[in-house]
Design a protein around this motif. Structure first.
Motif, mmCIF file in Angstrom:
data_model
loop_
_atom_site.group_PDB
_atom_site.id
_atom_site.type_symbol
_atom_site.label_atom_id
_atom_site.label_comp_id
_atom_site.label_asym_id
_atom_site.label_seq_id
_atom_site.Cartn_x
_atom_site.Cartn_y
_atom_site.Cartn_z
ATOM 1 N N TRP A 38 3.185 24.938 -10.225
ATOM 2 C CA TRP A 38 1.866 25.465 -10.578
ATOM 3 C C TRP A 38 1.843 25.930 -12.029
ATOM 4 C CZ3 TRP A 38 -2.778 24.675 -9.484
ATOM 5 C CH2 TRP A 38 -3.787 25.561 -9.860
ATOM 6 N N THR A 39 2.921 26.552 -12.485
ATOM 7 C CA THR A 39 3.006 26.975 -13.884
ATOM 8 C C THR A 39 2.925 25.759 -14.801
ATOM 9 O OG1 THR A 39 4.331 28.904 -13.284
ATOM 10 C CG2 THR A 39 4.472 28.169 -15.571
ATOM 11 N N SER A 40 3.565 24.665 -14.409
ATOM 12 C CA SER A 40 3.507 23.429 -15.197
ATOM 13 C C SER A 40 2.090 22.865 -15.238
ATOM 14 C CB SER A 40 4.444 22.375 -14.623
ATOM 15 O OG SER A 40 5.779 22.790 -14.773
ATOM 16 N N VAL A 41 1.397 22.912 -14.118
ATOM 17 C CA VAL A 41 0.012 22.435 -14.071
ATOM 18 C C VAL A 41 -0.852 23.250 -15.029
ATOM 19 C CG1 VAL A 41 -2.062 22.338 -12.608
ATOM 20 C CG2 VAL A 41 0.116 21.481 -11.742
ATOM 21 N N GLU A 43 0.075 24.951 -17.636
ATOM 22 C CA GLU A 43 0.483 24.673 -19.018
ATOM 23 C C GLU A 43 -0.061 23.318 -19.478
ATOM 24 O OE1 GLU A 43 2.124 25.404 -22.707
ATOM 25 O OE2 GLU A 43 1.752 26.754 -21.042
ATOM 26 N N ASP A 44 -0.039 22.315 -18.606
ATOM 27 C CA ASP A 44 -0.604 21.004 -18.946
ATOM 28 C C ASP A 44 -2.101 21.116 -19.222
ATOM 29 O OD1 ASP A 44 1.847 19.798 -18.677
ATOM 30 O OD2 ASP A 44 1.431 18.953 -16.685
ATOM 31 N N ARG A 45 -2.798 21.908 -18.417
ATOM 32 C CA ARG A 45 -4.230 22.105 -18.638
ATOM 33 C C ARG A 45 -4.491 22.783 -19.974
ATOM 34 N NH1 ARG A 45 -6.266 24.253 -12.699
ATOM 35 N NH2 ARG A 45 -5.932 22.289 -11.610
ATOM 36 N N ARG A 46 -3.657 23.771 -20.308
ATOM 37 C CA ARG A 46 -3.831 24.479 -21.578
ATOM 38 C C ARG A 46 -3.607 23.528 -22.757
ATOM 39 N NH1 ARG A 46 -1.228 26.176 -25.581
ATOM 40 N NH2 ARG A 46 0.785 25.597 -24.738
ATOM 41 N N ARG A 47 -2.561 22.703 -22.658
ATOM 42 C CA ARG A 47 -2.290 21.747 -23.741
ATOM 43 C C ARG A 47 -3.408 20.717 -23.871
ATOM 44 N NH1 ARG A 47 3.332 22.014 -22.038
ATOM 45 N NH2 ARG A 47 2.937 20.205 -20.739
ATOM 46 N N ALA A 48 -3.949 20.263 -22.752
ATOM 47 C CA ALA A 48 -5.054 19.303 -22.792
ATOM 48 C C ALA A 48 -6.278 19.932 -23.452
ATOM 49 C CB ALA A 48 -5.393 18.828 -21.377
ATOM 50 N N LYS A 49 -6.550 21.174 -23.124
ATOM 51 C CA LYS A 49 -7.679 21.886 -23.740
ATOM 52 C C LYS A 49 -7.459 22.026 -25.245
ATOM 53 C CE LYS A 49 -10.117 26.285 -23.405
ATOM 54 N NZ LYS A 49 -10.136 27.602 -22.790
ATOM 55 N N ARG A 51 -5.672 20.026 -27.138
ATOM 56 C CA ARG A 51 -5.831 18.700 -27.750
ATOM 57 C C ARG A 51 -7.296 18.364 -27.965
ATOM 58 N NH1 ARG A 51 -1.674 17.255 -24.235
ATOM 59 N NH2 ARG A 51 -3.145 16.374 -22.758
#
Length: 66
Positions: A38-41, A43-49, A51
């Motif tokens: 869940w932490t990875s999910v 973090e991926d959402r934050r990085r996508a935002k 970008r």
């Protein structure tokens, strides 16, 4: 005559209740793996935002060539 004081019992949050059920149903290794996933999910959402926002800034600052 005075009435007895009323004690308010805090109702656990939904998250707290879910974690309690989780601790009963899963071993600690599974809990750790689930939380890490869940932490990875998140973090991926934050990085996508980030970008998307960076691309918007670049699109606004780069002048179109004639």
């Amino acid at each position: 005559m005075q009435a007895a004081p009323v004690r308010a019992t805090a109702i656990p949050s939904f998250t707290t209740a879910l974690r309690a059920v989780e601790s009963l149903l899963m071993s600690s290794g599974q809990r750790t793996a689930r939380r890490n996933a869940w932490t990875s999910v998140l973090e991926d959402r934050r990085r996508a935002k980030d970008r998307v926002e960076t691309q918007r800034v670049l699109d606004r600052t780069v002048a179109p060539r004639p």
